[in-house]
Design an enzyme around this catalytic site. Structure first.
Site, PDB file in Angstrom:
ATOM      1  N   HIS A 272     -17.516  41.720 -15.105  1.00 43.70           N
ATOM      2  CA  HIS A 272     -18.110  42.219 -16.300  1.00 43.70           C
ATOM      3  C   HIS A 272     -17.471  43.226 -17.040  1.00 43.70           C
ATOM      4  O   HIS A 272     -17.849  44.528 -17.180  1.00 43.70           O
ATOM      5  CB  HIS A 272     -19.389  42.786 -15.990  1.00 43.70           C
ATOM      6  CG  HIS A 272     -20.630  42.893 -17.069  1.00 43.70           C
ATOM      7  ND1 HIS A 272     -20.186  42.328 -18.470  1.00 43.70           N
ATOM      8  CD2 HIS A 272     -21.417  43.553 -17.335  1.00 43.70           C
ATOM      9  CE1 HIS A 272     -21.208  42.799 -19.263  1.00 43.70           C
ATOM     10  NE2 HIS A 272     -21.958  43.756 -18.621  1.00 43.70           N
TER      11      HIS A 272
ATOM     12  N   CYS B   4     -22.873  45.424 -24.331  1.00 40.77           N
ATOM     13  CA  CYS B   4     -22.371  44.421 -23.429  1.00 40.77           C
ATOM     14  C   CYS B   4     -22.610  43.033 -24.098  1.00 40.77           C
ATOM     15  O   CYS B   4     -22.009  41.905 -23.599  1.00 40.77           O
ATOM     16  CB  CYS B   4     -23.142  44.028 -21.947  1.00 40.77           C
ATOM     17  SG  CYS B   4     -23.173  45.849 -21.240  1.00 40.77           S
TER      18      CYS B   4
HETATM   19  C1  LIG Z   1     -22.261  49.248  -8.146  1.00 38.83           C
HETATM   20  C2  LIG Z   1     -21.353  50.100  -8.222  1.00 38.83           C
HETATM   21  C3  LIG Z   1     -21.891  51.507  -8.769  1.00 38.83           C
HETATM   22  C4  LIG Z   1     -20.506  50.291  -7.034  1.00 38.83           C
HETATM   23  O1  LIG Z   1     -19.276  51.084  -7.421  1.00 38.83           O
HETATM   24  P1  LIG Z   1     -18.808  52.162  -6.037  1.00 38.83           P
HETATM   25  O2  LIG Z   1     -19.817  52.526  -5.555  1.00 38.83           O
HETATM   26  O3  LIG Z   1     -17.639  53.095  -7.056  1.00 38.83           O
HETATM   27  O4  LIG Z   1     -18.050  51.027  -5.352  1.00 38.83           O
HETATM   28  P2  LIG Z   1     -16.522  51.164  -5.129  1.00 38.83           P
HETATM   29  O5  LIG Z   1     -15.571  50.602  -6.316  1.00 38.83           O
HETATM   30  O6  LIG Z   1     -16.121  52.246  -4.510  1.00 38.83           O
HETATM   31  O7  LIG Z   1     -16.307  49.840  -4.166  1.00 38.83           O
HETATM   32  C5  LIG Z   1     -16.742  49.951  -2.689  1.00 38.83           C
HETATM   33  C6  LIG Z   1     -16.707  48.512  -2.420  1.00 38.83           C
HETATM   34  O8  LIG Z   1     -17.592  47.700  -3.094  1.00 38.83           O
HETATM   35  C7  LIG Z   1     -17.178  46.517  -3.569  1.00 38.83           C
HETATM   36  N1  LIG Z   1     -17.988  46.514  -4.856  1.00 38.83           N
HETATM   37  C8  LIG Z   1     -17.887  47.229  -5.940  1.00 38.83           C
HETATM   38  N2  LIG Z   1     -18.884  46.882  -6.701  1.00 38.83           N
HETATM   39  C9  LIG Z   1     -19.375  46.078  -6.221  1.00 38.83           C
HETATM   40  C10 LIG Z   1     -20.278  45.007  -6.973  1.00 38.83           C
HETATM   41  N3  LIG Z   1     -20.779  45.255  -7.948  1.00 38.83           N
HETATM   42  N4  LIG Z   1     -20.942  44.003  -5.985  1.00 38.83           N
HETATM   43  C11 LIG Z   1     -20.131  43.947  -4.625  1.00 38.83           C
HETATM   44  N5  LIG Z   1     -19.121  44.510  -4.234  1.00 38.83           N
HETATM   45  C12 LIG Z   1     -18.722  45.542  -5.093  1.00 38.83           C
HETATM   46  C13 LIG Z   1     -15.587  46.881  -3.956  1.00 38.83           C
HETATM   47  O9  LIG Z   1     -14.999  45.849  -4.053  1.00 38.83           O
HETATM   48  C14 LIG Z   1     -15.129  47.773  -2.521  1.00 38.83           C
HETATM   49  O10 LIG Z   1     -14.921  46.595  -1.635  1.00 38.83           O
HETATM   50  P3  LIG Z   1     -13.725  47.363  -0.536  1.00 38.83           P
HETATM   51  O11 LIG Z   1     -14.193  48.471  -0.023  1.00 38.83           O
HETATM   52  O12 LIG Z   1     -13.598  45.943   0.250  1.00 38.83           O
HETATM   53  O13 LIG Z   1     -12.544  47.216  -1.364  1.00 38.83           O
HETATM   54  C15 LIG Z   1     -20.529  49.522  -9.514  1.00 38.83           C
HETATM   55  O14 LIG Z   1     -19.713  48.416  -9.142  1.00 38.83           O
HETATM   56  C16 LIG Z   1     -21.247  49.369 -10.716  1.00 38.83           C
HETATM   57  O15 LIG Z   1     -21.815  50.406 -11.476  1.00 38.83           O
HETATM   58  N6  LIG Z   1     -21.533  48.378 -11.248  1.00 38.83           N
HETATM   59  C17 LIG Z   1     -22.472  48.200 -12.324  1.00 38.83           C
HETATM   60  C18 LIG Z   1     -21.630  48.138 -13.662  1.00 38.83           C
HETATM   61  C19 LIG Z   1     -22.713  48.017 -14.751  1.00 38.83           C
HETATM   62  O16 LIG Z   1     -23.625  48.565 -15.058  1.00 38.83           O
HETATM   63  N7  LIG Z   1     -22.336  47.634 -15.833  1.00 38.83           N
HETATM   64  C20 LIG Z   1     -22.916  47.483 -16.993  1.00 38.83           C
HETATM   65  C21 LIG Z   1     -24.070  46.384 -16.980  1.00 38.83           C
HETATM   66  S1  LIG Z   1     -25.163  46.354 -18.424  1.00 38.83           S
END
Ligand SMILES: CC(C)(COP(=O)(O)OP(=O)(O)OC[C@H]1O[C@@H](n2cnc3c(N)ncnc32)[C@H](O)[C@@H]1OP(=O)(O)O)[C@@H](O)C(=O)NCCC(=O)NCCS
Ligand SMILES: [Zn+2]
Lengths: 136, 390
Positions: free
Chosen positions: B338, B89
């Site tokens: 990100h 990252c």
């Molecule tokens: C947290 C996480 C698992 C959620 O993914 P998910 O369960 O597939 O969620 P979805 O994509 O199905 O989204 C569902 C809803 O939540 C929202 N959403 C998704 N991720 C979100 C987040 N991080 N924060 C706030 N809202 C989020 C989406 O916009 C969607 O909203 P909607 O229903 O109004 O459209 C994913 O965002 C993630 O893995 N984040 C971390 C990424 C990471 O690790 N990066 C590297 C870091 S070093």
């Protein structure tokens, strides 16, 4: 055995896990115990090691419960993973099983077990067996 | 005058961050490049730019590696020497540092640094798996530990050692969502409440949905010159006066302390010393809030507060837009998004806007000195840069 530096590998660590042993590489020069074993001591740069059996009990330093899992682990979620400090100070991460997730606490005593059937299978490389932790 | 300028930012570009359907990474990078060219009419990109350094983390997303050459071509820079830097990252934090080296060595007068990632066309389990590649395979990934999981391990340890609360973590999310709502390029431009954050579903306990950064598509870039020629290209350059980078064990479990990132502390120390700047001199900072706990740890590692006080800093609003030291005015990784490879130079883009008075509704009054903090993986790489208004 100390001469066979090429054997102080991650592959060999997991071969021992398959024999239900948790083994570390001890530097014959400075005494540092390595987990994972390494071919070059990060402390003194020596390449002379011996295998030592690591204690199979320890204390939980930190943990989490994973709800969103990678593809191969999805069938297990939610599952707990933590970092355990073994009795000799060596730290090792792994899953925590056989306990209600709500009962997990920092500082709890855990012991190592070895899986009979694979937790999650990879299609190709590697086919390493896994160890995990349970309360005792 | 603080430390000696090492290189100067004369322009910067950022694509829209979000779900950019139907676009390929190189096409998104072209958007960022175009903005940087438009901002700097005195630059002749094809003639002036002598190298490209681009951060990109994963080939897996688009089955596409060799990003240096591809991005150079799509940015209209065919034939310039171009390489990709990969440090998880912090890939484009590393690209920025490589660009600073190229300028400071005297070998190049003008270079581009940037980053890109295209992620949202993949399912969340796939992305989770690809991101986990930046952690230790044999002991972390092999035992089912995810990225949110690694930061959750740090959060649990921080809560246990210092009494940091889930509500304090949520304060970081509320603040960054507020800032994101003021940033037209942010992935999520909506405010959230503390209750919403606290009641969102668990991803890796104690981290919940709103503690996590977004899976985002986006690209960013900067144009850097030798400080002595910066004014040829713009009347308002931003000088880089400090750069630091350090590494640590790939496995979190091998580290002495799970409540602080040693690499970030070392990188910060180098950058502060080089810039001759102290934490209290920083007017605005973009830090690596891949998870809310990471922002709290960043406050402590960067010296904005003492170890253990990061939670309170967020709770008391000291890092909000109107606070003592505004952090993540862009919305951060939490709300701006990100796209991992693009993040380092996207942070620098925000600081560039802030120090040149172009941050609009999120402008920090009279910002003169800025800082970026970009972390790779669970902290096996960290880069820190310090900037001053030219
Ligand atoms: C947290 C996480 C698992 C959620 O993914 P998910 O369960 O597939 O969620 P979805 O994509 O199905 O989204 C569902 C809803 O939540 C929202 N959403 C998704 N991720 C979100 C987040 N991080 N924060 C706030 N809202 C989020 C989406 O916009 C969607 O909203 P909607 O229903 O109004 O459209 C994913 O965002 C993630 O893995 N984040 C971390 C990424 C990471 O690790 N990066 C590297 C870091 S070093
Ligand atoms: Zn040794």
């Amino acid at each position: 055995m100390a001469e066979q530096t090429q054997n102080f590998t991650i592959e060999q660590f997991y071969k021992y896990v398959g024999q239900k042993k948790l083994m570390g590489g001890k530097c014959l020069n400075c005494g540092k115990v390595h987990l994972p074993p390494r071919p070059l001591c990060d402390k003194c740069l020596s390449t002379k090691f011996e295998w030592i059996e690591l204690p199979q009990t320890g204390t939980l330093l930190t943990y989490t419960v994973i709800h969103v899992a990678p593809t191969q682990f999805q069938h297990l979620a939610p599952y707990a993973v933590g970092i355990v400090q073994l009795e000799n100070g060596v730290r090792i991460p792994g899953m925590i099983k056989n306990t209600p997730l709500d009962n997990i606490r920092i500082g709890m005593k855990l012991k190592v077990e070895f899986e009979e059937t694979p937790t999650a299978q990879q299609q190709q490389w590697p086919q390493w067996p896994r160890y995990y932790f349970v309360p005792y | 005058m603080k430390g000696k300028p090492l290189a100067s930012i004369v322009s910067a570009g950022l694509s829209k961050f979000g779900k950019l359907e139907g676009l390929y990474a190189r096409e998104i990078f072209a958007q960022a490049a175009k903005e940087a060219y438009e901002r700097c009419p005195r630059l002749d990109p094809k003639k002036d730019i002598k190298a490209l350094f681009i951060g990109h983390m994963g080939e897996s997303y688009e089955h596409q590696g060799h990003t240096g050459a591809t991005a150079a071509d799509w940015a209209g820079l065919l034939h310039v020497p171009a390489i990709r830097t990969e440090a998880a990252c912090s890939s484009s934090g590393a690209a920025l540092r490589a660009a600073v080296f190229a300028i400071a060595s005297g070998l190049c007068d003008v270079v581009m640094a940037g980053g890109v990632e295209k992620m949202t066309h993949r399912s969340t389990p796939e992305v989770t798996e690809f991101l986990a590649m930046a952690s230790d395979f044999p002991f972390e990934q092999w035992h089912g530990i995810t990225f949110p999981g690694l930061f959750a391990l740090m959060a649990t340890a921080h809560m246990h050692k210092y009494g940091t609360t889930e509500a304090q973590l949520a304060h970081v999310a509320v603040k960054n969502h507020h800032n994101g709502s003021l940033n037209p390029k942010a992935h999520m431009q909506k405010e959230i409440t503390l209750e919403q954050a606290l009641s969102s579903r668990v991803i890796a306990w104690p981290l919940k949905l709103f503690d996590c950064s977004l899976i985002t598509d986006g690209a960013s870039c900067l144009i850097l010159t030798k400080p002595e020629i910066a004014k040829k290209y713009t009347d308002t350059p931003v000088h880089i006066i400090g750069t630091g980078q350090a590494s640590d064990t790939i496995g979190l479990y091998e580290r002495e302390d799970f409540t602080s990132l040693r690499a970030a502390k070392l990188a910060a120390k180098q950058a502060y010393e080089m810039a001759d700047v102290k934490p209290e001199d920083i007017d605005v900072a973009e830090v690596h809030d891949c998870f809310t706990i990471a922002e709290i740890i960043a406050y402590e590692d960067l010296g904005f507060c003492k170890p253990g006080e990061g939670g309170r800093l967020a709770e008391n609003g000291e890092t909000s837009l109107k606070g003592r030291i505004p952090v993540n005015t862009s919305g951060g990784l939490k709300a701006k998004g990100h796209p991992v490879g693009a993040t380092g130079t996207a942070q620098a883009y925000e600081i560039y806007l802030q120090l040149t008075g172009q941050a609009d509704k999120r402008q920090v009054d009279d910002a003169e000195i800025g800082l970026t903090h970009n972390v790779g993986g669970s902290g096996a790489t960290a880069t820190v840069h310090i900037y001053i208004r030219g």
